[in-house]
Design an enzyme around this catalytic site. Sequence first.
Site, PDB file in Angstrom:
ATOM      1  N   ASN A  10       0.876  -1.181   0.000  1.00  0.00           N
ATOM      2  CA  ASN A  10       0.000   0.000   0.000  1.00  0.00           C
ATOM      3  C   ASN A  10       0.909   1.225   0.000  1.00  0.00           C
ATOM      4  O   ASN A  10       1.500   1.563   1.030  1.00  0.00           O
ATOM      5  CB  ASN A  10      -0.886  -0.031   1.259  1.00  0.00           C
ATOM      6  CG  ASN A  10      -1.692   1.247   1.431  1.00  0.00           C
ATOM      7  OD1 ASN A  10      -1.777   2.078   0.525  1.00  0.00           O
ATOM      8  ND2 ASN A  10      -2.288   1.414   2.605  1.00  0.00           N
ATOM      9  N   LYS A  12       0.134   4.254  -0.297  1.00  0.00           N
ATOM     10  CA  LYS A  12      -0.521   5.453   0.270  1.00  0.00           C
ATOM     11  C   LYS A  12      -0.299   6.673  -0.635  1.00  0.00           C
ATOM     12  O   LYS A  12      -0.197   6.513  -1.842  1.00  0.00           O
ATOM     13  CB  LYS A  12      -0.029   5.693   1.694  1.00  0.00           C
ATOM     14  CG  LYS A  12      -0.158   4.444   2.570  1.00  0.00           C
ATOM     15  CD  LYS A  12      -0.084   4.749   4.023  1.00  0.00           C
ATOM     16  CE  LYS A  12      -0.083   3.444   4.799  1.00  0.00           C
ATOM     17  NZ  LYS A  12      -0.188   3.635   6.230  1.00  0.00           N
ATOM     18  N   HIS A  96      -9.541   0.830   4.947  1.00  0.00           N
ATOM     19  CA  HIS A  96      -8.272   1.072   5.653  1.00  0.00           C
ATOM     20  C   HIS A  96      -8.555   2.011   6.821  1.00  0.00           C
ATOM     21  O   HIS A  96      -9.385   2.910   6.718  1.00  0.00           O
ATOM     22  CB  HIS A  96      -7.245   1.683   4.692  1.00  0.00           C
ATOM     23  CG  HIS A  96      -5.876   1.727   5.275  1.00  0.00           C
ATOM     24  ND1 HIS A  96      -5.499   2.669   6.200  1.00  0.00           N
ATOM     25  CD2 HIS A  96      -4.799   0.926   5.087  1.00  0.00           C
ATOM     26  CE1 HIS A  96      -4.238   2.443   6.558  1.00  0.00           C
ATOM     27  NE2 HIS A  96      -3.789   1.391   5.889  1.00  0.00           N
ATOM     28  N   GLU A  98      -7.087   4.476   7.949  1.00  0.00           N
ATOM     29  CA  GLU A  98      -6.943   5.915   7.633  1.00  0.00           C
ATOM     30  C   GLU A  98      -8.196   6.431   6.936  1.00  0.00           C
ATOM     31  O   GLU A  98      -8.618   7.562   7.156  1.00  0.00           O
ATOM     32  CB  GLU A  98      -5.676   6.127   6.773  1.00  0.00           C
ATOM     33  CG  GLU A  98      -4.408   5.947   7.603  1.00  0.00           C
ATOM     34  CD  GLU A  98      -3.193   5.473   6.830  1.00  0.00           C
ATOM     35  OE1 GLU A  98      -3.190   5.536   5.579  1.00  0.00           O
ATOM     36  OE2 GLU A  98      -2.227   5.015   7.483  1.00  0.00           O
ATOM     37  N   GLU A 167      -5.380  -5.183  10.667  1.00  0.00           N
ATOM     38  CA  GLU A 167      -4.377  -4.141  10.859  1.00  0.00           C
ATOM     39  C   GLU A 167      -4.672  -3.388  12.160  1.00  0.00           C
ATOM     40  O   GLU A 167      -5.504  -2.473  12.175  1.00  0.00           O
ATOM     41  CB  GLU A 167      -4.425  -3.145   9.699  1.00  0.00           C
ATOM     42  CG  GLU A 167      -4.105  -3.754   8.358  1.00  0.00           C
ATOM     43  CD  GLU A 167      -3.520  -2.710   7.408  1.00  0.00           C
ATOM     44  OE1 GLU A 167      -2.414  -2.953   6.923  1.00  0.00           O
ATOM     45  OE2 GLU A 167      -4.144  -1.672   7.197  1.00  0.00           O
ATOM     46  N   GLY A 173       2.267   2.261  10.761  1.00  0.00           N
ATOM     47  CA  GLY A 173       3.191   3.380  10.584  1.00  0.00           C
ATOM     48  C   GLY A 173       3.869   3.820  11.878  1.00  0.00           C
ATOM     49  O   GLY A 173       4.471   4.881  11.937  1.00  0.00           O
ATOM     50  N   SER A 212       3.355  -2.183  10.404  1.00  0.00           N
ATOM     51  CA  SER A 212       4.813  -2.151  10.599  1.00  0.00           C
ATOM     52  C   SER A 212       5.495  -3.487  10.298  1.00  0.00           C
ATOM     53  O   SER A 212       6.436  -3.883  10.993  1.00  0.00           O
ATOM     54  CB  SER A 212       5.159  -1.665  12.015  1.00  0.00           C
ATOM     55  OG  SER A 212       4.709  -0.335  12.193  1.00  0.00           O
ATOM     56  N   GLY A 233       2.717  -1.235   4.346  1.00  0.00           N
ATOM     57  CA  GLY A 233       2.706   0.198   4.050  1.00  0.00           C
ATOM     58  C   GLY A 233       4.119   0.689   3.788  1.00  0.00           C
ATOM     59  O   GLY A 233       4.673   0.512   2.698  1.00  0.00           O
ATOM     60  N   GLY A 234       4.724   1.310   4.798  1.00  0.00           N
ATOM     61  CA  GLY A 234       6.042   1.947   4.652  1.00  0.00           C
ATOM     62  C   GLY A 234       7.077   1.100   3.934  1.00  0.00           C
ATOM     63  O   GLY A 234       7.783   1.592   3.038  1.00  0.00           O
TER      64      GLY A 234
HETATM   65  C1  PEP Z   1      -0.893   0.090   6.174  1.00  0.00           C
HETATM   66  O1  PEP Z   1      -1.122   1.277   6.223  1.00  0.00           O
HETATM   67  O2  PEP Z   1      -1.668  -0.661   5.564  1.00  0.00           O
HETATM   68  C2  PEP Z   1       0.289  -0.401   6.863  1.00  0.00           C
HETATM   69  C3  PEP Z   1       0.309  -1.653   7.241  1.00  0.00           C
HETATM   70  O3  PEP Z   1       1.283   0.505   7.094  1.00  0.00           O
HETATM   71  P1  PEP Z   1       2.742   0.214   7.747  1.00  0.00           P
HETATM   72  O4  PEP Z   1       3.254  -1.075   7.161  1.00  0.00           O
HETATM   73  O5  PEP Z   1       3.567   1.402   7.357  1.00  0.00           O
HETATM   74  O6  PEP Z   1       2.519   0.116   9.220  1.00  0.00           O
END
Ligand code: PEP
Length: 250
Positions: A10, A12, A96, A98, A167, A173, A212, A233-234
């Site tokens: 993802n 973002k 998600h 967010e 999640e 994040g 994460s 994500g990141g």
């Molecule tokens: C996400 O936003 O779906 C996510 C898992 O982010 P991160 O891996 O950065 O925690």
Amino acid sequence: MDRRPLVVGNWKMHGSIASARALARAVASRGAAYPNIDIAICPPFLHLGVVAHELRSSRVELGAQTLSEFEHGAYTGEIAAAMLSDIGCHWVIVGHSERRALFGDSIFAVAAKSEAAVAAGLTPIICVGETLVERKNGTTNELLLEQLRPFTENGCVRLHKAVIAYEPVWAIGTGETASPNEAQEVHEFIRATIAKHNAPLADSIRLLYGGSVKPDNAAELFAMSDVDGGLIGGASLKAEDFMQICGAAS
Ligand code: PEP
């Protein structure tokens, strides 16, 4: 049941056309090394075209980060499921945290978006997860039941072509990760909840962990029996890290 591992990136709201092209190119070429897993990347809407082009002859699939619950019409600024399918998406993330927290995606909107996705031939990746307060208050399972409720109605008909991503909001994040056991416990609860409504589906549906996930913790998370891959994500913004995570799933 053998569930094929799935790793989804993802991206973002990051990057430019040039960086999206370069990242997609790297993932596309290196994805061939992991034929036993499914891999998808979800860039921002405006980068879908350029990423689709880079993925055209690779086994890495394209996804989007959200969509409209409406089919078409006067919905300024929205993107319809059919448009995502048209540009080459197979996947779309819905619900998600967010989107739920910042853009008001309600439990019902998430269900409607998921339904719109399936109607257009896309596979929704339905995100669920508790906040830190909910975890500390011991209401994680209650919250998950509420988020899953629209999906468990009618024998889980809305989950027949879907993936669920657990999640925990406190792990997104933040660098905080659920321990493998914490992740497994929740995944087991989600699977058991689905099983009450549709046992064969509970066995076959893929449950991803997100929050994460990094190259150094992916293998132990993916080793848990009810964790079928990850939503990243990141770490999906760095080809090297994302491919190492794919390696951990494969
Ligand atoms: C996400 O936003 O779906 C996510 C898992 O982010 P991160 O891996 O950065 O925690």
